[in-house]
Design a protein around this motif. Structure first.
Motif, PDB file in Angstrom:
ATOM      1  N   ARG A 125      -3.559  -4.118  13.108  1.00 35.15           N
ATOM      2  CA  ARG A 125      -3.959  -5.129  12.128  1.00 35.15           C
ATOM      3  C   ARG A 125      -2.743  -5.987  11.769  1.00 35.15           C
ATOM      4  N   THR A 126      -3.002  -7.151  11.240  1.00 35.74           N
ATOM      5  CA  THR A 126      -1.923  -7.998  10.743  1.00 35.74           C
ATOM      6  C   THR A 126      -1.172  -7.288   9.615  1.00 35.74           C
ATOM      7  N   PRO A 127       0.159  -7.240   9.679  1.00 36.14           N
ATOM      8  CA  PRO A 127       0.926  -6.592   8.606  1.00 36.14           C
ATOM      9  C   PRO A 127       0.730  -7.295   7.258  1.00 36.14           C
ATOM     10  N   GLN A 128       0.736  -6.517   6.195  1.00 40.62           N
ATOM     11  CA  GLN A 128       0.593  -7.080   4.853  1.00 40.62           C
ATOM     12  C   GLN A 128       1.698  -8.088   4.557  1.00 40.62           C
ATOM     13  N   ARG A 129       2.877  -7.834   5.078  1.00 41.17           N
ATOM     14  CA  ARG A 129       3.991  -8.759   4.847  1.00 41.17           C
ATOM     15  C   ARG A 129       3.693 -10.138   5.404  1.00 41.17           C
ATOM     16  N   TRP A 130       3.004 -10.218   6.565  1.00 43.44           N
ATOM     17  CA  TRP A 130       2.658 -11.528   7.124  1.00 43.44           C
ATOM     18  C   TRP A 130       1.675 -12.259   6.202  1.00 43.44           C
ATOM     19  N   ILE A 131       0.725 -11.530   5.648  1.00 42.30           N
ATOM     20  CA  ILE A 131      -0.224 -12.160   4.716  1.00 42.30           C
ATOM     21  C   ILE A 131       0.529 -12.722   3.519  1.00 42.30           C
ATOM     22  N   GLU A 132       1.510 -11.988   3.014  1.00 40.05           N
ATOM     23  CA  GLU A 132       2.344 -12.494   1.914  1.00 40.05           C
ATOM     24  C   GLU A 132       3.100 -13.745   2.348  1.00 40.05           C
ATOM     25  N   ALA A 180      -8.509 -11.681   7.544  1.00 38.73           N
ATOM     26  CA  ALA A 180      -7.541 -11.030   6.660  1.00 38.73           C
ATOM     27  C   ALA A 180      -7.082 -11.951   5.532  1.00 38.73           C
ATOM     28  N   PRO A 202       5.860 -10.523  10.913  1.00 39.12           N
ATOM     29  CA  PRO A 202       6.249 -10.656   9.504  1.00 39.12           C
ATOM     30  C   PRO A 202       7.669 -11.186   9.378  1.00 39.12           C
ATOM     31  N   ARG A 222      -6.947 -12.731  11.813  1.00 46.06           N
ATOM     32  CA  ARG A 222      -6.116 -13.288  10.732  1.00 46.06           C
ATOM     33  C   ARG A 222      -6.930 -14.159   9.778  1.00 46.06           C
ATOM     34  N   HIS A 268      -7.861 -13.898   0.065  1.00 51.28           N
ATOM     35  CA  HIS A 268      -6.711 -14.239  -0.774  1.00 51.28           C
ATOM     36  C   HIS A 268      -6.579 -15.751  -1.020  1.00 51.28           C
TER      37      HIS A 268
END
Length: 211
Positions: A15-22, A132, A199, A129, A136
């Motif tokens: 999955r896409t890392p949470q850091r990339w979403i941030e 994901a 990320p 993505r 947000h």
């Protein structure tokens, strides 16, 4: 759409890392600019395949439709950017697509099979993505990204079907090779935020805020 997204989650190695979403939420203008570039590149890839493989009827039909849809998405991203006062500008490409294409074989039919597998992976990651990010984002952008899920999921399926057809034999090993490369590109830290980047650490991200 849930079943198609489940299939993509099963297909992709991570999955896409949470850091990339941030990173994306902190750089939404940059995300939109690169998203526009990605849609234009996707259309260009489809057209180039149509020019190269003129005797492949299935490929011609699926890539023609895909190119039209990607250009429509490009126009939609530009319209959103215009409303938000975001200027479409040149960006250096991420390492993602180039990293995947390093493994593409030089001669056909292997070359075509590999290019189609790479196309499938890129479309699948884009879909993952969008899904994901959507929870947000503001309502307008979330609605737009959710609207892209169906077509992106179909594009991934079309690319894989064409790759299997071009190979004329199982391609599981080739898919596994490219997915391993993709996982490394997605999970390892990157120096610049892009729609398909890994990320970006906080220090590197701070250097991009003015982009």
């Amino acid at each position: 759409m849930t079943s198609a997204l489940d299939a993509i989650h099963e297909f992709l190695p991570c999955r896409t890392p949470q850091r990339w979403i941030e990173n994306a939420l902190a750089n939404q203008d940059l995300m939109l600019i690169d998203h526009a570039h990605c849609e234009k590149k996707a259309a260009s890839t489809a057209l180039s395949l149509m020019y190269r493989y003129v005797d492949n009827t299935s490929l011609l039909n699926k890539m023609s439709r895909l190119a039209r849809e990607e250009l429509r998405h490009f126009e939609q991203v530009l319209a959103i950017m215009k409303k938000r006062g975001v200027t479409y500008d040149h960006l250096t490409p991420s390492r993602y697509a180039a990293g995947l294409r390093k493994e593409v074989r030089a001669e056909d039919p292997g070359k075509l099979v590999d290019v189609l597998i790479v196309g499938a992976i890129i479309e699948a990651r884009s879909c993952e993505r969008f899904a994901a990010l959507a929870p947000h984002l503001d309502d307008r952008l979330a609605e737009f990204y959710n609207s892209l899920l169906k077509s992106e999921a179909r594009h991934y399926q079309d690319y894989l079907a064409l790759a299997e057809q071009a190979a004329g034999e199982p391609i599981d090993d080739r898919i596994a090779t490219f997915l391993a490369i993709e996982q490394a590109l997605i999970e390892t830290p990157d120096t610049e935020f892009r729609f398909h980047s890994g990320p970006v650490p906080a220090v590197a991200e701070g250097l991009q805020q003015g982009v």
